[in-house]
Design a protein around this motif. Structure first.
Motif, PDB file in Angstrom:
ATOM      1  N   LYS A 165     -17.579  11.651  34.306  1.00  0.00           N
ATOM      2  CA  LYS A 165     -16.638  11.390  33.210  1.00  0.00           C
ATOM      3  C   LYS A 165     -15.226  11.844  33.553  1.00  0.00           C
ATOM      4  CE  LYS A 165     -19.959  11.310  29.478  1.00  0.00           C
ATOM      5  NZ  LYS A 165     -20.513  11.969  28.313  1.00  0.00           N
ATOM      6  N   ARG A 166     -15.106  12.790  34.491  1.00  0.00           N
ATOM      7  CA  ARG A 166     -13.782  13.293  34.878  1.00  0.00           C
ATOM      8  C   ARG A 166     -13.095  12.408  35.911  1.00  0.00           C
ATOM      9  NH1 ARG A 166     -15.656  19.428  35.776  1.00  0.00           N
ATOM     10  NH2 ARG A 166     -17.542  18.328  36.231  1.00  0.00           N
ATOM     11  N   ALA A 167     -13.866  11.559  36.597  1.00  0.00           N
ATOM     12  CA  ALA A 167     -13.290  10.695  37.637  1.00  0.00           C
ATOM     13  C   ALA A 167     -12.791   9.396  37.008  1.00  0.00           C
ATOM     14  CB  ALA A 167     -14.333  10.412  38.710  1.00  0.00           C
ATOM     15  N   ARG A 168     -11.598   9.002  37.382  1.00  0.00           N
ATOM     16  CA  ARG A 168     -10.988   7.797  36.826  1.00  0.00           C
ATOM     17  C   ARG A 168     -11.660   6.541  37.376  1.00  0.00           C
ATOM     18  NH1 ARG A 168      -6.717   4.833  38.526  1.00  0.00           N
ATOM     19  NH2 ARG A 168      -5.738   3.585  36.935  1.00  0.00           N
ATOM     20  N   VAL A 169     -11.951   5.596  36.474  1.00  0.00           N
ATOM     21  CA  VAL A 169     -12.544   4.312  36.854  1.00  0.00           C
ATOM     22  C   VAL A 169     -11.409   3.347  37.177  1.00  0.00           C
ATOM     23  CG1 VAL A 169     -13.906   2.348  36.058  1.00  0.00           C
ATOM     24  CG2 VAL A 169     -14.610   4.673  35.466  1.00  0.00           C
ATOM     25  N   GLU A 170     -11.465   2.789  38.390  1.00  0.00           N
ATOM     26  CA  GLU A 170     -10.440   1.850  38.836  1.00  0.00           C
ATOM     27  C   GLU A 170     -10.765   0.419  38.410  1.00  0.00           C
ATOM     28  OE1 GLU A 170      -9.471   0.639  43.186  1.00  0.00           O
ATOM     29  OE2 GLU A 170      -8.527   2.596  42.793  1.00  0.00           O
ATOM     30  N   ARG A 171     -12.032   0.025  38.588  1.00  0.00           N
ATOM     31  CA  ARG A 171     -12.505  -1.307  38.216  1.00  0.00           C
ATOM     32  C   ARG A 171     -13.871  -1.184  37.573  1.00  0.00           C
ATOM     33  NH1 ARG A 171     -12.521  -4.700  43.454  1.00  0.00           N
ATOM     34  NH2 ARG A 171     -11.616  -2.854  44.362  1.00  0.00           N
ATOM     35  N   SER A 172     -14.136  -2.023  36.574  1.00  0.00           N
ATOM     36  CA  SER A 172     -15.424  -1.960  35.888  1.00  0.00           C
ATOM     37  C   SER A 172     -15.893  -3.354  35.515  1.00  0.00           C
ATOM     38  CB  SER A 172     -15.311  -1.109  34.619  1.00  0.00           C
ATOM     39  OG  SER A 172     -16.562  -1.036  33.976  1.00  0.00           O
ATOM     40  N   ARG A 173     -17.198  -3.520  35.508  1.00  0.00           N
ATOM     41  CA  ARG A 173     -17.809  -4.776  35.058  1.00  0.00           C
ATOM     42  C   ARG A 173     -18.620  -4.526  33.790  1.00  0.00           C
ATOM     43  NH1 ARG A 173     -18.559  -8.211  39.969  1.00  0.00           N
ATOM     44  NH2 ARG A 173     -16.397  -8.496  40.563  1.00  0.00           N
ATOM     45  N   ARG A 174     -18.229  -3.523  33.038  1.00  0.00           N
ATOM     46  CA  ARG A 174     -18.908  -3.267  31.769  1.00  0.00           C
ATOM     47  C   ARG A 174     -18.489  -4.339  30.770  1.00  0.00           C
ATOM     48  NH1 ARG A 174     -19.720   3.069  30.937  1.00  0.00           N
ATOM     49  NH2 ARG A 174     -19.635   3.694  33.114  1.00  0.00           N
ATOM     50  N   GLY A 175     -19.326  -4.559  29.799  1.00  0.00           N
ATOM     51  CA  GLY A 175     -19.030  -5.559  28.779  1.00  0.00           C
ATOM     52  C   GLY A 175     -20.290  -5.849  27.989  1.00  0.00           C
ATOM     53  N   PRO A 176     -20.266  -6.847  27.127  1.00  0.00           N
ATOM     54  CA  PRO A 176     -21.427  -7.155  26.290  1.00  0.00           C
ATOM     55  C   PRO A 176     -22.699  -7.442  27.088  1.00  0.00           C
ATOM     56  CG  PRO A 176     -19.501  -8.355  25.512  1.00  0.00           C
ATOM     57  CD  PRO A 176     -19.118  -7.693  26.802  1.00  0.00           C
TER      58      PRO A 176
END
Length: 195
Positions: A30-41
């Motif tokens: 949770k402390r590390a920054r997310v650069e790219r994500s494929r989260r979604g519905p």
């Protein structure tokens, strides 16, 4: 104690072990920054289906005995196999988290300064976390003496795996290019030397 009770208690201990292993990595991630994500519905739906099969349905059965009509009396050999699968799943789960360290994510994320992990358990298998979950689902099917709640993990996680592994590999290829393609060429997806 009956085999059914031992199986149900073992399943609960497996879930507790899963949480104990994952919790410190989840806090750190949770402390590390997310650069790219494929989260979604779609990802939320896949995760919900997997959670239903690997957590909710067996949890309801272990806590209440429902659905009683699908309950059966397991043999001791079945419970012994389930305990072996449970131990293997938790060992794989721990090794995977340890190898990933700060690169770990519960979902399809690329972290800031992300590096491709190819050492430790990742030397021969690209997705040992999925190997651990398949083994956990197998353990559940053996330990939970119910024709619905027991195999629900294989079905729930199977749906997540089938719908998620290809997008995850595309994301890794986009992020790491030739390095990932070379890694993919020399490793198996979940079972060394087989698949």
């Amino acid at each position: 104690m009956t085999p059914a009770l031992v199986g149900s208690v073992a399943w609960a201990l497996m879930v507790a072990g899963w949480y104990v292993i994952r919790y410190p990595f989840e806090r750190r991630a949770k402390r590390a920054r997310v650069e790219r994500s494929r989260r979604g519905p779609a990802e939320t739906l896949r995760m919900a289906i997997s959670l239903t099969g690997l957590g909710i349905l067996p949890g309801v059965f272990v806590a209440t005995g429902w659905p009683r009509s699908a309950t059966y009396d397991p043999a001791w050999w079945q419970i012994a196999l389930g305990l072996g699968a449970m131990a293997g799943a938790l060992v794989l789960f721990r090794k995977t988290h340890k190898a990933l360290g700060k690169m770990w994510s519960v979902s399809l994320d690329i972290r800031e300064k992300h590096r491709l992990v190819t050492s430790g358990i990742y030397r021969r298998v690209r997705h040992p976390m999925y190997s651990a979950f398949w083994t956990m689902a197998l353990a559940q099917a053996l330990l939970v003496p119910n024709w619905i709640a027991g195999p629900a993990g294989l079905i729930g996680f199977g749906i997540l795996f089938a719908a998620r592994v290809a997008p995850e590999e595309r994301m890794m290829e986009e992020a790491f290019g030739d390095e990932y393609r070379a890694y993919r060429a020399r490793t198996a997806r979940i079972i060394p030397g087989i698949f």
